[in-house]
Motif scaffolding. Structure first.
Motif, PDB file in Angstrom:
ATOM      1  N   ILE A 157       0.576  -1.197   0.276  1.00  0.00           N
ATOM      2  CA  ILE A 157       0.322   0.343  -0.015  1.00  0.00           C
ATOM      3  C   ILE A 157       0.858   1.326   0.022  1.00  0.00           C
ATOM      4  O   ILE A 157       0.586   2.250  -0.802  1.00  0.00           O
ATOM      5  CB  ILE A 157      -1.266  -0.275   1.258  1.00  0.00           C
ATOM      6  CG1 ILE A 157      -2.766  -0.981   1.066  1.00  0.00           C
ATOM      7  CG2 ILE A 157      -1.516   1.526   1.366  1.00  0.00           C
ATOM      8  CD1 ILE A 157      -2.545  -1.438   2.363  1.00  0.00           C
ATOM      9  N   GLN A 158       1.955   0.902   0.535  1.00  0.00           N
ATOM     10  CA  GLN A 158       3.002   2.307   0.536  1.00  0.00           C
ATOM     11  C   GLN A 158       3.575   2.800  -0.610  1.00  0.00           C
ATOM     12  O   GLN A 158       3.340   3.187  -1.251  1.00  0.00           O
ATOM     13  CB  GLN A 158       4.149   2.374   1.963  1.00  0.00           C
ATOM     14  CG  GLN A 158       3.797   2.094   2.878  1.00  0.00           C
ATOM     15  CD  GLN A 158       4.237   1.923   4.459  1.00  0.00           C
ATOM     16  OE1 GLN A 158       5.178   1.014   3.749  1.00  0.00           O
ATOM     17  NE2 GLN A 158       4.458   2.691   5.281  1.00  0.00           N
ATOM     18  N   GLU A 159       3.923   1.323  -1.532  1.00  0.00           N
ATOM     19  CA  GLU A 159       4.183   1.559  -2.651  1.00  0.00           C
ATOM     20  C   GLU A 159       3.399   2.429  -3.493  1.00  0.00           C
ATOM     21  O   GLU A 159       4.069   2.694  -4.485  1.00  0.00           O
ATOM     22  CB  GLU A 159       4.834   0.272  -2.907  1.00  0.00           C
ATOM     23  CG  GLU A 159       5.204  -0.201  -4.818  1.00  0.00           C
ATOM     24  CD  GLU A 159       5.802  -1.503  -4.664  1.00  0.00           C
ATOM     25  OE1 GLU A 159       6.583  -2.245  -4.897  1.00  0.00           O
ATOM     26  OE2 GLU A 159       4.812  -1.822  -4.812  1.00  0.00           O
ATOM     27  N   TYR A 160       2.097   1.881  -3.365  1.00  0.00           N
ATOM     28  CA  TYR A 160       1.160   2.107  -3.970  1.00  0.00           C
ATOM     29  C   TYR A 160       0.360   3.583  -4.379  1.00  0.00           C
ATOM     30  O   TYR A 160       0.669   4.400  -5.351  1.00  0.00           O
ATOM     31  CB  TYR A 160      -0.340   1.895  -3.630  1.00  0.00           C
ATOM     32  CG  TYR A 160      -1.210   1.861  -5.164  1.00  0.00           C
ATOM     33  CD1 TYR A 160      -1.238   0.553  -6.281  1.00  0.00           C
ATOM     34  CD2 TYR A 160      -2.467   2.515  -4.516  1.00  0.00           C
ATOM     35  CE1 TYR A 160      -2.315   1.081  -7.010  1.00  0.00           C
ATOM     36  CE2 TYR A 160      -3.315   2.387  -4.586  1.00  0.00           C
ATOM     37  CZ  TYR A 160      -3.226   2.397  -6.300  1.00  0.00           C
ATOM     38  OH  TYR A 160      -4.533   2.109  -7.363  1.00  0.00           O
ATOM     39  N   THR A 161       0.968   4.392  -2.954  1.00  0.00           N
ATOM     40  CA  THR A 161       0.630   5.521  -2.492  1.00  0.00           C
ATOM     41  C   THR A 161       1.451   6.473  -3.540  1.00  0.00           C
ATOM     42  O   THR A 161       1.493   7.033  -3.461  1.00  0.00           O
ATOM     43  CB  THR A 161      -0.127   5.542  -1.179  1.00  0.00           C
ATOM     44  OG1 THR A 161       1.081   5.070   0.467  1.00  0.00           O
ATOM     45  CG2 THR A 161      -1.360   4.707  -1.145  1.00  0.00           C
ATOM     46  N   SER A 162       3.347   5.989  -3.141  1.00  0.00           N
ATOM     47  CA  SER A 162       3.913   6.905  -3.230  1.00  0.00           C
ATOM     48  C   SER A 162       4.405   7.154  -4.447  1.00  0.00           C
ATOM     49  O   SER A 162       4.874   7.587  -4.967  1.00  0.00           O
ATOM     50  CB  SER A 162       5.283   5.644  -2.768  1.00  0.00           C
ATOM     51  OG  SER A 162       5.711   6.121  -1.675  1.00  0.00           O
ATOM     52  N   ALA A 163       3.728   6.046  -5.028  1.00  0.00           N
ATOM     53  CA  ALA A 163       3.768   6.252  -7.088  1.00  0.00           C
ATOM     54  C   ALA A 163       2.163   7.001  -7.416  1.00  0.00           C
ATOM     55  O   ALA A 163       2.366   7.111  -8.529  1.00  0.00           O
ATOM     56  CB  ALA A 163       3.685   5.128  -7.390  1.00  0.00           C
ATOM     57  N   GLY A 164       2.080   7.736  -6.494  1.00  0.00           N
ATOM     58  CA  GLY A 164       0.699   7.996  -6.534  1.00  0.00           C
ATOM     59  C   GLY A 164      -0.326   8.064  -6.821  1.00  0.00           C
ATOM     60  O   GLY A 164      -1.699   9.185  -7.712  1.00  0.00           O
ATOM     61  N   LEU A 165      -0.619   6.632  -6.929  1.00  0.00           N
ATOM     62  CA  LEU A 165      -1.775   6.306  -7.469  1.00  0.00           C
ATOM     63  C   LEU A 165      -3.291   5.862  -6.219  1.00  0.00           C
ATOM     64  O   LEU A 165      -4.306   5.411  -6.294  1.00  0.00           O
ATOM     65  CB  LEU A 165      -1.750   4.468  -7.390  1.00  0.00           C
ATOM     66  CG  LEU A 165      -0.602   4.532  -9.107  1.00  0.00           C
ATOM     67  CD1 LEU A 165      -0.135   3.050  -9.107  1.00  0.00           C
ATOM     68  CD2 LEU A 165      -1.307   4.334 -10.888  1.00  0.00           C
TER      69      LEU A 165
ATOM     70  N   TYR B 144     -13.349   5.282  -6.885  1.00  0.00           N
ATOM     71  CA  TYR B 144     -14.696   4.720  -7.135  1.00  0.00           C
ATOM     72  C   TYR B 144     -15.350   3.514  -7.269  1.00  0.00           C
ATOM     73  O   TYR B 144     -16.353   3.323  -8.004  1.00  0.00           O
ATOM     74  CB  TYR B 144     -15.874   5.870  -7.402  1.00  0.00           C
ATOM     75  CG  TYR B 144     -15.172   7.628  -6.111  1.00  0.00           C
ATOM     76  CD1 TYR B 144     -15.315   7.022  -4.497  1.00  0.00           C
ATOM     77  CD2 TYR B 144     -14.392   8.474  -6.975  1.00  0.00           C
ATOM     78  CE1 TYR B 144     -14.926   8.694  -3.679  1.00  0.00           C
ATOM     79  CE2 TYR B 144     -14.482   9.110  -5.853  1.00  0.00           C
ATOM     80  CZ  TYR B 144     -14.283   9.245  -4.481  1.00  0.00           C
ATOM     81  OH  TYR B 144     -14.361   9.960  -3.572  1.00  0.00           O
ATOM     82  N   ASP B 145     -14.564   2.783  -7.973  1.00  0.00           N
ATOM     83  CA  ASP B 145     -15.075   2.014  -8.198  1.00  0.00           C
ATOM     84  C   ASP B 145     -15.050   0.175  -8.016  1.00  0.00           C
ATOM     85  O   ASP B 145     -14.778  -0.650  -8.497  1.00  0.00           O
ATOM     86  CB  ASP B 145     -13.393   1.169  -9.616  1.00  0.00           C
ATOM     87  CG  ASP B 145     -12.625   0.859  -9.103  1.00  0.00           C
ATOM     88  OD1 ASP B 145     -12.277   0.597  -7.863  1.00  0.00           O
ATOM     89  OD2 ASP B 145     -12.026   0.115 -10.456  1.00  0.00           O
ATOM     90  N   LYS B 146     -15.011   0.636  -6.531  1.00  0.00           N
ATOM     91  CA  LYS B 146     -15.050  -0.653  -5.590  1.00  0.00           C
ATOM     92  C   LYS B 146     -14.779  -1.694  -5.218  1.00  0.00           C
ATOM     93  O   LYS B 146     -14.823  -2.805  -4.978  1.00  0.00           O
ATOM     94  CB  LYS B 146     -17.205  -1.390  -6.158  1.00  0.00           C
ATOM     95  CG  LYS B 146     -18.185  -0.233  -5.947  1.00  0.00           C
ATOM     96  CD  LYS B 146     -19.457  -0.949  -6.546  1.00  0.00           C
ATOM     97  CE  LYS B 146     -20.313   0.505  -6.245  1.00  0.00           C
ATOM     98  NZ  LYS B 146     -21.842  -0.938  -6.149  1.00  0.00           N
ATOM     99  N   VAL B 147     -13.080  -1.417  -6.167  1.00  0.00           N
ATOM    100  CA  VAL B 147     -12.411  -2.199  -6.045  1.00  0.00           C
ATOM    101  C   VAL B 147     -11.479  -2.167  -4.477  1.00  0.00           C
ATOM    102  O   VAL B 147     -10.245  -1.113  -4.810  1.00  0.00           O
ATOM    103  CB  VAL B 147     -10.508  -1.954  -7.098  1.00  0.00           C
ATOM    104  CG1 VAL B 147     -10.489  -3.401  -7.198  1.00  0.00           C
ATOM    105  CG2 VAL B 147     -12.074  -2.760  -8.453  1.00  0.00           C
ATOM    106  N   PRO B 148     -11.170  -2.585  -3.500  1.00  0.00           N
ATOM    107  CA  PRO B 148     -10.367  -2.026  -2.522  1.00  0.00           C
ATOM    108  C   PRO B 148      -8.941  -1.746  -2.273  1.00  0.00           C
ATOM    109  O   PRO B 148      -8.022  -2.195  -4.077  1.00  0.00           O
ATOM    110  CB  PRO B 148     -10.125  -2.762  -1.943  1.00  0.00           C
ATOM    111  CG  PRO B 148     -11.465  -4.003  -1.926  1.00  0.00           C
ATOM    112  CD  PRO B 148     -11.525  -4.046  -3.175  1.00  0.00           C
ATOM    113  N   ILE B 149      -8.760  -0.825  -2.222  1.00  0.00           N
ATOM    114  CA  ILE B 149      -6.538   0.197  -2.700  1.00  0.00           C
ATOM    115  C   ILE B 149      -5.855  -1.055  -2.408  1.00  0.00           C
ATOM    116  O   ILE B 149      -4.856  -1.028  -3.239  1.00  0.00           O
ATOM    117  CB  ILE B 149      -6.919   1.499  -2.179  1.00  0.00           C
ATOM    118  CG1 ILE B 149      -5.474   2.141  -2.472  1.00  0.00           C
ATOM    119  CG2 ILE B 149      -7.291   1.020  -0.394  1.00  0.00           C
ATOM    120  CD1 ILE B 149      -5.409   3.589  -2.125  1.00  0.00           C
TER     121      ILE B 149
END
Length: 233
Positions: A85-93, A99-104
């Motif tokens: 999750i840290q990797e994902y958010t650090s990539a600006g995502l 809002y597409d109902k797929v958990p972050i």
């Protein structure tokens, strides 16, 4: 508070919308409420009936299974998702398709595996892969399967507009197209397209269409024949 499928509404709100990796602590609060079947509701491939049997799909099934197992096993000591999750958010995502109902957290696993398999970090390529392959490109071939329908065959424009011989065809095309798009948008796709369409069509013919043409003396319309021909009987 309990929500649909027996999952706490608070969990659904958190898992859909949290952006800060520290919010993973909230998952630890709620994961005890969840069974593996509850978590499968969030998946598009793992545990579903209508999926293709090909390498791409098998890979996505494995990724979703990993996410289910990791989420189910969340504890303060064991948190395999936090780094992703840290990797994902650090990539600006963090706000990507939020809002597409797929958990972050599931998106984060997909991003992690995509980068690993391709041996590079390419955010734009991942976005394209996510939207065109994960969301709609592989799933069971349903996007190309219109064989169950009487009118809608995947056209972008309604081909029955202005059809004088079948004046109701255009309306029936719209009904089937709406059903098709709603089915693809479902989170829980354990029911096959054919079965879902059969139930939907029965309700349309026996409840919805007669209700749109109320008659105090009873509706004599043969809606089943009308639906098949596009002309009122």
């Amino acid at each position: 508070m309990r929500a649909r499928f027996g999952i706490p509404q608070e969990f659904i709100d958190k898992v859909y919308t949290y952006l800060d990796p520290r919010m993973v602590d909230q998952l630890r609060i709620w994961h005890t409420f969840l069974s593996k079947n509850d978590l499968k509701i969030f998946c598009r491939y793992y545990g579903k009936k209508d999926v293709k049997n090909d390498p791409e799909t098998e890979t996505l099934i494995k990724i979703e299974k990993f996410w289910v197992d990791a989420t189910e096993a969340l504890t303060e000591e064991k948190d395999t998702l936090k780094g992703m999750i840290q990797e994902y958010t650090s990539a600006g995502l963090n706000e990507f398709e939020q809002y597409d109902k797929v958990p972050i957290s599931l998106k984060a696993v997909l991003f992690n595996r995509y980068c690993k398999y391709n041996e590079r970090i390419d955010v734009e390529d991942f976005k394209s892969y996510y939207k065109n392959v994960y969301i709609k490109g592989v799933f069971s071939g349903i996007t190309e399967d219109y064989s169950n329908y009487t009118w809608y065959k995947g056209e972008k424009e309604n081909p029955y507009q202005g059809d004088q011989e079948r004046p109701l065809a255009a309306q029936f095309w719209e009904y089937e197209r709406e059903f098709h798009l709603n089915y693809l948008d479902r989170t829980d796709t354990s029911q096959s397209l054919a079965d879902a369409y059969k139930l939907w069509k029965a309700e349309l013919i026996h409840q919805h269409l007669p209700g749109k043409s109320p008659n105090p003396y009873g509706d004599p319309t043969d809606w089943e024949n009308t639906f098949e021909t596009g002309r009122k009987y």
